[in-house]
Design a protein around this motif. Structure first.
Motif, mmCIF file in Angstrom:
data_model
loop_
_atom_site.group_PDB
_atom_site.id
_atom_site.type_symbol
_atom_site.label_atom_id
_atom_site.label_comp_id
_atom_site.label_asym_id
_atom_site.label_seq_id
_atom_site.Cartn_x
_atom_site.Cartn_y
_atom_site.Cartn_z
ATOM 1 N N THR A 1 0.305 4.704 -11.976
ATOM 2 C CA THR A 1 -0.201 3.780 -11.346
ATOM 3 C C THR A 1 0.841 2.430 -11.787
ATOM 4 O OG1 THR A 1 -2.401 4.354 -10.870
ATOM 5 C CG2 THR A 1 -1.925 2.004 -10.988
ATOM 6 N N SER B 1 2.270 1.820 -3.635
ATOM 7 C CA SER B 1 1.197 2.273 -4.302
ATOM 8 C C SER B 1 0.972 3.814 -4.221
ATOM 9 C CB SER B 1 -0.062 1.457 -4.330
ATOM 10 O OG SER B 1 -0.064 0.152 -4.685
ATOM 11 N N ASP C 1 0.724 -1.122 0.065
ATOM 12 C CA ASP C 1 -0.117 -0.179 0.023
ATOM 13 C C ASP C 1 1.042 1.303 -0.021
ATOM 14 O OD1 ASP C 1 -2.492 -1.462 0.071
ATOM 15 O OD2 ASP C 1 -2.314 -1.587 2.214
#
Length: 315
Positions: free
Chosen positions: A221, A212, A209
């Motif tokens: 992304t 990201s 996480d």
């Protein structure tokens, strides 16, 4: 008659069952025997604990007080028994050290150092991708010490009674094949890797996480993330299929360069954990000191990391 733990368990069983008949069945007793035992308990406590009705029993005010206290006392005694069992299973001398760790060079370096300072110790090791699994093994007395890690300032794996101490904090580097267009750079900006596919080792923390989120702040992304073992990760990077994420201490590997990311968007905190009850303070202090020295040695063997530390004036 003095009140005993078994009496509290009996009272709880009656309350949970809602009737003497069902409680007697659950306890494996005849109902008259349970009724007689309840009367003895009530005499010891000075009053009735339950009122019988058409639909079973309900606790009196005194019964509610006893039940409320039992909710504290019984779990506390169970925890004491578990702690005592862990303590009894734990080694009381330096003859055995059971070490666990996530995959990486630090565990091997720690074993090497401990073998040097305590050559008579009998050491065993185990590795896991899961920091939580290592914490569970510590809590259950199946490991003496564990090397784990967290992303940045995230909390260490949780389990009651465990102590975690910081060994070191490393920046997260990127692994690239030697022929990559950015391989010659002293450091690489994350935005320059927006078109890449990625690879990393798995884990059960928040690292994925956090990665990201770092990519989102950089304006992209990730196209794809391969979570795989270290050997497969190295292969994917060597053949140019992906760029990898690694700790800065990743050892020198043919066909690969490791480079810091500009601004250090990701960091990895190395931790050493043990159980406070089953480990002596002097043993824990020794293993922690050796873990920190082991990390310093591993870091010094990485050219890219030593260059990064010099540039950032890290001692």
């Amino acid at each position: 008659m003095e009140l005993e733990l078994r009496h509290l368990k009996t009272v709880r069983a009656i309350a949970d069952a809602g009737s003497l008949t069902r409680a007697a069945t659950a306890l494996g007793l005849a109902q008259p025997a349970l009724s007689a035992q309840l009367k003895r308990i009530e005499r010891a406590l000075g009053g009735a604990l339950f009122v019988r009705g058409r639909h079973g029993v309900r606790a009196t005010a005194l019964g509610e007080l006893v039940l409320e206290r039992s909710r504290i006392v019984l779990p506390a005694v169970t925890e004491l028994q578990q702690e005592a069992a862990r303590f009894a299973r734990a080694p009381r001398t330096a003859e055995r050290l059971r070490l666990g760790g996530t995959h990486g060079p630090l565990l091997g370096a720690l074993v090497d150092r401990l073998a040097g300072v305590a050559p008579e110790a009998r050491m065993t090791t185990c590795t896991s991708w899961s920091e939580r699994a290592l914490a569970e093994q510590l809590a259950e007395g199946r490991l003496d010490f564990a090397l784990a890690g967290t992303c940045g300032s995230a909390a260490p794996p949780g389990a009651e009674g465990l102590v975690w101490r910081e060994v070191a904090v490393d920046p997260v580097f990127v692994m690239m094949p030697v022929g990559h267009p950015l391989a010659h750079r002293p450091e690489v900006d994350l935005t320059e890797l927006s078109g890449e596919e990625w690879a990393c080792v798995p884990g059960d923390g928040c690292f994925g996480d956090c990665f990201s989120a770092s990519c989102a702040r950089a304006g992209f992304t990730p196209r794809r993330m391969y979570e795989t073992d270290t050997v497969s990760l190295v292969h994917l990077v060597q053949v140019g299929r992906a760029v990898g994420l690694c700790r800065a201490t990743f050892p020198t590997t043919p066909g690969i360069v490791t480079r810091p990311l500009t601004g250090t968007p990701l960091a990895w905190r190395h931790l050493l954990g043990w159980h406070a009850v089953t480990q002596r303070q002097d043993t824990a202090a020794t293993v922690l000191a050796q873990a920190r020295m082991a990390h310093a040695g591993v870091a010094a063997s990485s050219d890219s990391y030593t260059e990064w530390m010099a540039a950032h004036r890290v001692p």
